[in-house]
Design a protein around this motif. Structure first.
Motif, PDB file in Angstrom:
ATOM      1  N   ASP A  13      27.791  43.947  29.504  1.00 31.68           N
ATOM      2  CA  ASP A  13      28.646  43.136  30.486  1.00 31.68           C
ATOM      3  C   ASP A  13      29.669  42.303  29.779  1.00 31.68           C
ATOM      4  N   VAL A  14      30.848  42.237  29.925  1.00 29.08           N
ATOM      5  CA  VAL A  14      32.004  41.413  29.069  1.00 29.08           C
ATOM      6  C   VAL A  14      32.630  40.745  30.336  1.00 29.08           C
ATOM      7  N   THR A  15      32.956  39.552  30.133  1.00 24.12           N
ATOM      8  CA  THR A  15      33.597  38.624  31.023  1.00 24.12           C
ATOM      9  C   THR A  15      34.699  37.927  30.016  1.00 24.12           C
ATOM     10  N   SER A  41      21.931  56.817  28.735  1.00 25.55           N
ATOM     11  CA  SER A  41      22.981  56.382  29.609  1.00 25.55           C
ATOM     12  C   SER A  41      23.418  55.042  28.950  1.00 25.55           C
ATOM     13  N   GLN A  42      24.819  54.973  29.149  1.00 24.27           N
ATOM     14  CA  GLN A  42      25.669  53.547  28.711  1.00 24.27           C
ATOM     15  C   GLN A  42      26.423  53.179  29.979  1.00 24.27           C
ATOM     16  N   SER A  43      26.325  51.999  30.176  1.00 22.16           N
ATOM     17  CA  SER A  43      26.901  51.226  31.374  1.00 22.16           C
ATOM     18  C   SER A  43      27.849  50.090  30.812  1.00 22.16           C
ATOM     19  N   VAL A  44      29.072  50.137  30.834  1.00 24.32           N
ATOM     20  CA  VAL A  44      29.877  48.928  30.376  1.00 24.32           C
ATOM     21  C   VAL A  44      30.717  48.511  31.605  1.00 24.32           C
ATOM     22  N   SER A  71      27.788  58.144  30.740  1.00 22.43           N
ATOM     23  CA  SER A  71      28.556  57.053  30.255  1.00 22.43           C
ATOM     24  C   SER A  71      29.622  56.410  31.390  1.00 22.43           C
ATOM     25  N   THR A  72      29.404  55.018  31.585  1.00 22.27           N
ATOM     26  CA  THR A  72      30.127  54.742  32.855  1.00 22.27           C
ATOM     27  C   THR A  72      30.815  53.295  32.012  1.00 22.27           C
ATOM     28  N   LEU A  73      32.247  53.519  32.509  1.00 25.26           N
ATOM     29  CA  LEU A  73      33.194  52.170  32.102  1.00 25.26           C
ATOM     30  C   LEU A  73      33.730  51.557  33.598  1.00 25.26           C
ATOM     31  N   ARG A  74      33.499  50.318  33.939  1.00 24.93           N
ATOM     32  CA  ARG A  74      34.079  49.857  34.885  1.00 24.93           C
ATOM     33  C   ARG A  74      34.812  48.575  34.461  1.00 24.93           C
ATOM     34  N   VAL A  75      36.183  48.603  34.823  1.00 21.26           N
ATOM     35  CA  VAL A  75      37.219  47.456  34.424  1.00 21.26           C
ATOM     36  C   VAL A  75      37.729  46.678  35.636  1.00 21.26           C
ATOM     37  N   GLU A  76      37.381  45.525  35.821  1.00 23.65           N
ATOM     38  CA  GLU A  76      37.723  44.673  37.090  1.00 23.65           C
ATOM     39  C   GLU A  76      38.678  43.619  36.704  1.00 23.65           C
ATOM     40  N   LEU A  77      39.902  43.932  37.207  1.00 26.50           N
ATOM     41  CA  LEU A  77      41.073  42.859  36.674  1.00 26.50           C
ATOM     42  C   LEU A  77      41.672  42.011  37.791  1.00 26.50           C
ATOM     43  N   ALA A  78      41.749  40.548  37.375  1.00 20.94           N
ATOM     44  CA  ALA A  78      42.270  39.740  38.158  1.00 20.94           C
ATOM     45  C   ALA A  78      43.340  40.021  38.559  1.00 20.94           C
ATOM     46  N   PRO A  79      44.447  39.435  39.629  1.00 25.71           N
ATOM     47  CA  PRO A  79      45.838  39.861  39.797  1.00 25.71           C
ATOM     48  C   PRO A  79      46.624  39.797  38.522  1.00 25.71           C
TER      49      PRO A  79
END
Length: 221
Positions: A13-15, A41-44, A71-79
């Motif tokens: 988990d990266v912030t 499994s790997q979840s990022v 493998s799962t990669l989810r990237v959540e971007l601010a505006p």
């Protein structure tokens, strides 16, 4: 990096806080070993705040014959956030002439900005599947990858600059979508995939972050 065996579960988990700039990479490829009946499994999950930059530049994934991995990669971007990243997968240990004839590789990549989905990619690849040899699939290429860059604005001419370098080996292409630039590659060499994506990164990094594209020293170890 390192080896993941059947039953292993990795969560990262990266912030990246507002105005910060982080570059994440690895000293070598991640390896997924034979499953022995249990899935690994790997979840990022990556969250990038306004005005922040995240570069996600791992050195690839090797899926051993007989592996059962997801493998799962989810990237959540601010505006006003910026993301530059790539993902390269090799099915089988090609240096040992190993092919991916048994097992399963599941992959999911999602990049969102607010409530808007910018990029979604899902794959279920089974060892020995016709998709691995189909022209519409991997066309017998054991290595494939995706390069993606998302930013609030893109400078004029960036797409042209990214289309200038041709892959030294394999097949590669670059596409421009709204607030998104995506490149795909397939071939027979992880080194060739990384060389092509590194050439794209050399053009994209200064254009989107104002910083020169200096390769991390750990890549040379």
């Amino acid at each position: 990096p390192g080896g993941s065996a059947g039953g292993d579960a990795i969560e990262l988990d990266v912030t990246v806080g507002a105005g910060a700039h982080a570059q994440l990479t690895t000293p070598g490829a991640t390896k997924w070993y034979r499953a022995a009946g249990r899935r690994a499994s790997q979840s990022v999950t990556i969250r990038v705040a306004d005005g922040a930059v995240l570069e996600w530049l791992p050195q690839g994934t090797i899926v051993f014959d007989g592996a059962d991995a997801a493998s799962t990669l989810r990237v959540e971007l601010a505006p006003a956030a910026t993301y530059v990243g790539w993902d390269v997968v090799c099915l089988g240990r090609t240096a040992s002439a190993e092919r991916f004839t048994h097992g399963q590789w599941r992959q999911r990549i999602e990049i969102v900005r607010g409530d808007a989905l910018l990029w979604s990619e899902r794959a279920v690849l089974r060892g020995g599947s016709p998709l691995l040899s189909s022209i519409a699939g991997l066309n017998d290429a054991p290595v494939f990858g995706t390069f993606a860059a998302m930013a609030p604005t893109f400078p004029e001419g960036l797409l042209t600059a990214c289309r200038a370098p041709a892959p030294g080996e394999g097949e590669g292409a670059v596409t421009r979508l709204p607030h998104t630039l995506v490149a795909r590659w397939r071939g027979h060499s992880m080194e060739a995939a990384h060389a092509y994506f590194a050439a794209l990164w050399t053009a994209v990094r200064p254009a989107l972050t104002g910083r020169a594209a200096v390769p991390p020293r750990i890549w040379a170890t």
